[in-house]
Design a protein around this motif. Structure first.
Motif, short mmCIF file in Angstrom:
data_model
loop_
_atom_site.label_atom_id
_atom_site.label_comp_id
_atom_site.label_asym_id
_atom_site.label_seq_id
_atom_site.Cartn_x
_atom_site.Cartn_y
_atom_site.Cartn_z
N ILE A 185 0.84 -1.19 0.00
CA ILE A 185 0.00 0.00 0.00
C ILE A 185 0.88 1.25 0.00
O ILE A 185 1.64 1.49 0.93
N CYS A 186 0.72 2.05 -1.04
CA CYS A 186 1.57 3.23 -1.22
C CYS A 186 1.41 4.18 -0.03
O CYS A 186 0.30 4.40 0.45
N THR A 187 2.53 4.73 0.42
CA THR A 187 2.46 5.64 1.56
C THR A 187 2.00 7.04 1.14
O THR A 187 1.89 7.93 1.96
N HIS A 188 1.76 7.21 -0.16
CA HIS A 188 1.30 8.52 -0.62
C HIS A 188 -0.18 8.67 -0.29
O HIS A 188 -0.54 9.24 0.72
N VAL A 189 -1.07 8.14 -1.15
CA VAL A 189 -2.48 8.16 -0.76
C VAL A 189 -3.12 6.77 -0.80
O VAL A 189 -4.33 6.66 -0.75
N GLY A 190 -2.31 5.73 -0.91
CA GLY A 190 -2.85 4.40 -0.64
C GLY A 190 -3.14 3.49 -1.82
O GLY A 190 -3.80 2.47 -1.64
N CYS A 191 -2.68 3.80 -3.02
CA CYS A 191 -2.90 2.86 -4.12
C CYS A 191 -2.07 1.60 -3.87
O CYS A 191 -0.98 1.69 -3.31
N PRO A 192 -2.55 0.44 -4.30
CA PRO A 192 -1.70 -0.73 -4.26
C PRO A 192 -0.61 -0.57 -5.33
O PRO A 192 -0.90 -0.14 -6.45
N LEU B 269 7.28 0.90 -8.56
CA LEU B 269 6.66 2.15 -8.99
C LEU B 269 5.16 2.09 -8.73
O LEU B 269 4.49 1.12 -9.08
N CYS B 270 4.63 3.16 -8.12
CA CYS B 270 3.19 3.21 -7.89
C CYS B 270 2.50 3.76 -9.14
O CYS B 270 2.90 4.80 -9.66
N PRO B 271 1.49 3.08 -9.65
CA PRO B 271 0.87 3.52 -10.89
C PRO B 271 0.03 4.78 -10.72
O PRO B 271 -0.31 5.42 -11.70
N CYS B 272 -0.31 5.14 -9.50
CA CYS B 272 -1.21 6.28 -9.34
C CYS B 272 -0.52 7.62 -9.55
O CYS B 272 -0.97 8.44 -10.33
N HIS B 273 0.59 7.86 -8.83
CA HIS B 273 1.29 9.13 -9.02
C HIS B 273 2.80 8.93 -9.15
O HIS B 273 3.58 9.82 -8.90
N GLN B 274 3.17 7.70 -9.50
CA GLN B 274 4.55 7.38 -9.83
C GLN B 274 5.57 7.54 -8.72
O GLN B 274 6.74 7.82 -8.97
N SER B 275 5.18 7.38 -7.47
CA SER B 275 6.19 7.34 -6.43
C SER B 275 6.99 6.06 -6.63
O SER B 275 6.44 5.02 -6.97
N THR B 276 8.30 6.16 -6.41
CA THR B 276 9.16 5.01 -6.66
C THR B 276 9.92 4.67 -5.37
O THR B 276 10.45 5.57 -4.71
N GLY C 227 9.20 10.86 -6.66
CA GLY C 227 7.75 11.01 -6.62
C GLY C 227 7.25 11.67 -5.35
O GLY C 227 8.03 12.04 -4.48
N PRO C 228 5.94 11.81 -5.27
CA PRO C 228 5.35 12.62 -4.21
C PRO C 228 5.24 11.94 -2.85
O PRO C 228 4.92 12.60 -1.88
N ALA C 229 5.48 10.64 -2.76
CA ALA C 229 5.36 10.00 -1.45
C ALA C 229 6.46 10.50 -0.54
O ALA C 229 7.56 10.84 -0.98
S1 FES Z 1 -0.74 6.63 -4.28
FE1 FES Z 1 1.18 5.88 -4.84
S2 FES Z 1 2.05 7.62 -5.67
FE2 FES Z 1 0.17 8.38 -5.06
#
Ligand code: FES
Ligand code: HEM
Lengths: 583, 351
Positions: free
Chosen positions: B276-283, B295-302, B314-316
């Motif tokens: 679970i991404c620490t940014h806003v929670g996308c898997p 790489l997170c597909p939602c906002h590309q945090s790596t 990325g933004p995380a």
């Molecule tokens: S939720 Fe993963 S980068 Fe935003």
């Protein structure tokens, strides 16, 4: 063109025949009037005048697509089940048969595959939502660029902005209802947004979801918001918007006979009503065609929501794209202090920024009138070029919006253009600040050049494209005066005055108190007006004509000659005129 | 229109300096349309309009025919990826509506009167007399009610009405439970097996080759009790899955830079991180094989899985939480404990 108007079709010119006995309609009208007293109200409004211009249609598209949304939405509610209860799908879409999913998703699939016309209505609803939001945005731009938001219409600007905000929220809640993978991903991100809020974040999330994400309450709750709460408010605001429109009467473009004091156009009954009513059918029909022919949101391809899954390139509907872009390019800042966490990386781009942008949008009319000190009523529209700074402000905002929106697709840009996503992100971080400034400067200068061009045209005529050679061998281009209508329209605008402190007097002529921001206000006012080209004065015009007369004398020998230029100017009929002269 | 209400409402054109340099030539003369002067053309336009309305009815008929003859259901791929029914219904309904719309507009343009008319505007503000009277009425109302003279009544009413807001807000309390410490833990616990996503089979450390990435979940997500019922279902299951999903990656043990105190969290190069991404929670799902980056597909945090899940781009703002791994007696991968920090997006109380 001279025509014999005695034979004019009697639908137009003749007086309506008076019926001998009151007809059926008369009886009904009488019945209604004796109870409702509609006669007086309608007397004023049935022949109400509406000016005509293509750009006045944009708001109408928004209005009619809202009606389409109401109609198609009610149809959807008859089958859609707003529940997160787990069921095993047993409908007719093979690939998902036997899969566990929420009732919401299952009923959406049922609508799509087992209800005749259900998919059509779903797609119509979604396309109409796109039309609704897009047309509101373009309508807003039209209103801003033409200065139609000025006094007395500021409140309608505010209402319009609220409509855009609520429409966007309504779109987001609707997008969440099918409970497919994409909509669930959107809701999950929304949960993350809420949690970023200082102090109340977690509580808001737990209250909204009825516990920990995802819970089982969010879909039914969003459903109530989507079909009752927001549509109710939208309806009330749209009614207010329309009432104010009727009360203020529509703005119009300046032109011969069209002044600040009057409104010229077609009467409500029959022409305007027919055109508007016809247009409703067109918007409705176009939505039906789009719903039938263009797939949108094929939820069966995404599958039901599963909190452990996500699809690559997952993106919200386009109108949510710009805050998503802000979210993407924001550096990963987070502060930890006094035992708490503040997630700037989420809170700033997704909570603060949209709020700020929206506040700016709503304040624009008030900011402008504060800067210019203009408190007069305005009913004549302005061309965007005649308000260079205003136009430039909106273009700058649009640039900001567009860049943010593009940033929301940075992964797609990266793949399509074979660029590194890191580079795109760094570029965008700078571009969202620099881009609007550049756009502002260019637009403003561009508008002023266009104003100069208009002035030239008025003073020295338009360019005929005919090059003349004088006896001495010098070359010059022949200019001809613009016709009266155009000339009048070009001059029919106000002279602007830079606001200076101490300018204002109250009703008794006592100078107003000096304000704390007077200095800033004067500077902004200078920026707003100082470089603009002011409308031509009588004296300038006379001087120019004098000059032109002189020139005409020199060219007089040409008049009546082939290629004196008049043939090609399109300013008068050429029927029967001999283009090549007599040989 | 010469009522002048003082500076505030003077019309732009009222002032002398704003008179255009060219006098207003006035409304242009009305020109007759061909249909106005030629009865034959008018008749033709009439027939045109009627034909359009007629076509609309034809479309309605076709709509009905399509509704009752074309099947919906599994035939969604019948025609260019659509249900044939949807296409037919959409085009006939669209046609029916468009023909009416075009017909009416044609009627308005060709046959209805096209004389532009002019109407005077009136200022939005009310007249001075009206204003005065309104103010008087208001003052009278205030006077008769005594609202100004009896501040005690006024203030206690204001207070009472204001307090009515409280029930309105408090009533929302039961929308959901308080967060408590729910966000701080997941279903992971000591000894719980890490099982494959979807199928639920446990994973032997020898099953994984270097470079393999596995989407995994805690065993309890798939567990059944003695009656064959799932232990977790409904909301509980969804909540468990949305926090406990993990990613396993096997890499060359020498590539790993273990974090402080995390030296024994990996098993032979196999690391386990929250999905679970620490940014806003996308898997998170996209793996760059060569770099051990996720790489997170939602906002590309790596995130760098070789280096404690730290954010490399990325933004995380926070590293992915790591799940300490060990092997049970049968050789399957299990958790040493729950995550040592909350998973998913940051929140205020987190510290
Ligand atoms: S939720 Fe993963 S980068 Fe935003
Ligand atoms: C401004 C108004 C509205 C907007 C922008 C809007 C937008 C949307 C969107 C984008 C969807 C997702 C559609 C999909 O692809 O499945 C949706 C679904 C839905 N809307 Fe609306 N809507 C609006 C008004 C309404 C109204 C007034 C109703 C009902 C009275 C309604 C009822 C529904 C229902 C039941 C669904 C779920 C159906 C489904 O997805 O299958 N909507 N809406």
């Amino acid at each position: 063109m001279s025509v014999d108007t005695s034979k004019v079709a009697d639908t137009n010119a003749g007086t309506a025949a008076t019926p001998k006995k009151p007809g059926k309609a008369g009886v009904v009208a009488n019945w209604a009037d004796e109870r409702l007293g509609l006669g007086t109200l309608m007397k004023k409004n049935l022949r109400k005048v509406f000016p005509d211009h293509w750009s006045f249609m944009l708001g109408e598209i928004a209005l009619w697509s809202f009606v389409v949304l109401l109609l198609s939405g009610v149809f959807l509610t008859l089958w859609y089940t707003p529940s997160m209860g787990e069921v095993e799908y047993q409908g007719s879409y093979n690939p998902l048969r036997g899969v566990e999913m929420s009732e919401a998703m299952a009923s959406t699939l049922r609508l799509s595959f087992d209800v005749r016309g259900g998919l059509l209505m779903r797609q119509m609803h979604h396309w109409a939502a796109m039309l609704f939001i897009a047309s509101m945005m373009i309508h807003l731009l039209r209103v801003y660029f033409t200065g139609a938001f000025r006094k007395p219409r500021e409140l309608n600007w505010v209402i319009g902005s609220l409509l855009l905000l609520l429409g966007t929220l309504e779109g987001f809640t609707g997008y969440s209802l099918p409970d497919d993978l994409l909509s669930g991903t959107g809701i999950r991100a929304a949960d993350g947004f809420m949690k970023s809020m200082p102090v109340v974040g977690t509580y808001m999330s737990f209250f909204l979801f009825g516990g920990e994400f995802p819970g089982e309450s969010i879909i039914p709750r969003l459903y109530t918001v989507h079909v009752l709460l927001i549509p109710g408010i939208l309806l009330a605001l749209i009614a207010a918007h329309m009432l104010l429109l009727v009360y203020h009467k529509h703005t119009q473009w300046p032109g011969p006979g069209r002044t600040e004091e009057n409104v010229v156009g077609f009467p409500m009954l029959p022409v305007y009503a027919a055109k508007a009513g016809g247009f409703f059918f067109i918007v409705f029909g176009v939505s039906a065609l789009m719903g039938g022919l263009l797939t949108i949101n094929p939820v069966w391809k995404f599958g039901p929501y599963d909190p452990t899954k996500v699809t690559a390139g997952s993106q919200p509907d386009w109108y949510m794209g710009w805050p998503d872009g802000a979210l993407r390019i924001m550096p990963g800042w987070e502060s930890h202090f006094w035992g708490v966490t503040l997630s700037w990386n989420v809170f700033l781009p997704i909570i603060v920024l949209p709020g700020l942008m929206f506040t700016i949008l709503m304040m624009l009319p008030f900011l402008e009138s504060w800067i210019t000190g203009d408190k007069r009523d305005h009913h004549l529209l302005q061309r965007p070029r005649n308000a260079p700074t205003r136009t430039a402000v909106m273009v700058a905002l649009m640039t900001f919006y567009g860049l943010m929106w593009a940033a929301g697709g940075n992964d797609i840009i990266a793949i399509k253009l074979h660029l590194s996503i890191n580079q795109i992100t760094y570029f965008m971080r700078a571009a969202v600040f620099i881009g609007p400034v550049i756009a502002f400067i260019i637009t403003r200068r561009w508008c002023i050049s266009l104003q100069r061009h208009d002035e030239q045209k008025l003073l020295h005529g338009y360019e005929t494209g005919i090059i003349m050679r004088s006896a001495e061998g010098g070359y010059s281009e022949r200019h001809l005066p613009v016709n009266e209508t155009e000339a009048y329209t070009l001059t029919a605008r106000e002279r602007e005055e830079v606001w200076t402190p101490g300018d204002e007097t109250d009703a008794n002529g006592v100078p107003a108190k000096r304000g704390r921001f007077d200095g800033l206000r004067a500077k902004l006012s200078t920026l707003m007006y100082a470089d603009n080209v002011q409308p031509v004065t009588k004296e300038e015009l006379e001087a120019a004509h004098h000059h032109a007369d002189h020139e005409h004398e020199l060219q007089a020998s040409l008049d009546g000659q082939p290629a004196d230029g008049h043939q090609f100017d399109g300013h008068h009929a050429v029927d029967g005129e001999n283009l090549r002269g007599d040989h | 229109m010469s009522i002048d209400h003082g500076r505030d409402v003077t019309r732009a054109a009222d002032s002398e300096k704003n008179l255009p340099a060219i006098p207003d030539p006035g409304l242009p003369e009305h020109t007759w349309r061909p249909t106005d002067v030629d009865e034959r053309l008018a008749k033709r336009a009439e027939r045109q309009v009627a034909t359009l309305f007629g076509l609309s009815s034809v479309c309605v008929l076709l709509f009905l025919v399509s509704y009752f003859t074309l099947d919906v259901g599994d035939n969604h791929t019948t025609f260019a990826g659509f249900g044939a029914s949807t296409i037919a219904l959409g085009s006939t309904l669209g046609g029916a509506l468009l023909f009416i719309g075009i017909g009416i507009i044609q009627w308005a343009r060709k046959l209805m009167g096209d004389h532009e008319i002019s109407e005077m505007r009136h200022p939005a503000r009310s007249s001075d007399e009206d204003r005065e009277e309104t103010l008087k009425a208001l003052a009278l109302g205030a006077e008769e009610s005594g609202i100004g003279r009896r501040p005690l009544v006024r203030n206690s009413l204001l207070g009472a009405v204001g307090l009515l807001g409280l029930p309105a807000i408090v009533m929302l309390r039961d929308l959901g439970p308080l967060p408590g410490n729910k966000l701080y833990s997941t279903v992971w616990e000591k000894g719980m097996r890490v099982v494959r996503d979807v199928v639920g089979t446990p994973i032997n450390q020898a099953d994984l080759e270097i470079g393999d990435l596995v989407n995994a979940e805690p065993e309890i997500v798939f567990a059944v009790d003695e009656d064959g019922e799932h232990v977790l279902h409904g909301v509980e299951l969804q909540v468990a899955k949305s926090k406990a999903a993990v990613i396993l990656l096997r890499m060359d043990p020498s590539d790993i830079t273990p974090g402080k105190g995390r030296e024994n969290w990996s098993v032979d190069g196999i690391v386990c991180y929250s999905k679970i991404c620490t940014h806003v929670g996308c898997p998170i799902s996209l793996n760059e094989r060569k770099t051990h980056h996720l790489l997170c597909p939602c906002h590309q945090s790596t995130f760098d899985l070789a280096d404690s899940g730290k954010v490399v781009f990325g933004p995380a703002a926070r590293a992915l939480p790591q799940l300490p791994l060990m092997v049970d007696e049968e050789g399957f991968l299990v958790a040493q404990s729950d995550f040592t920090e909350p998973v998913g997006p940051s929140f205020w109380e987190r510290g």
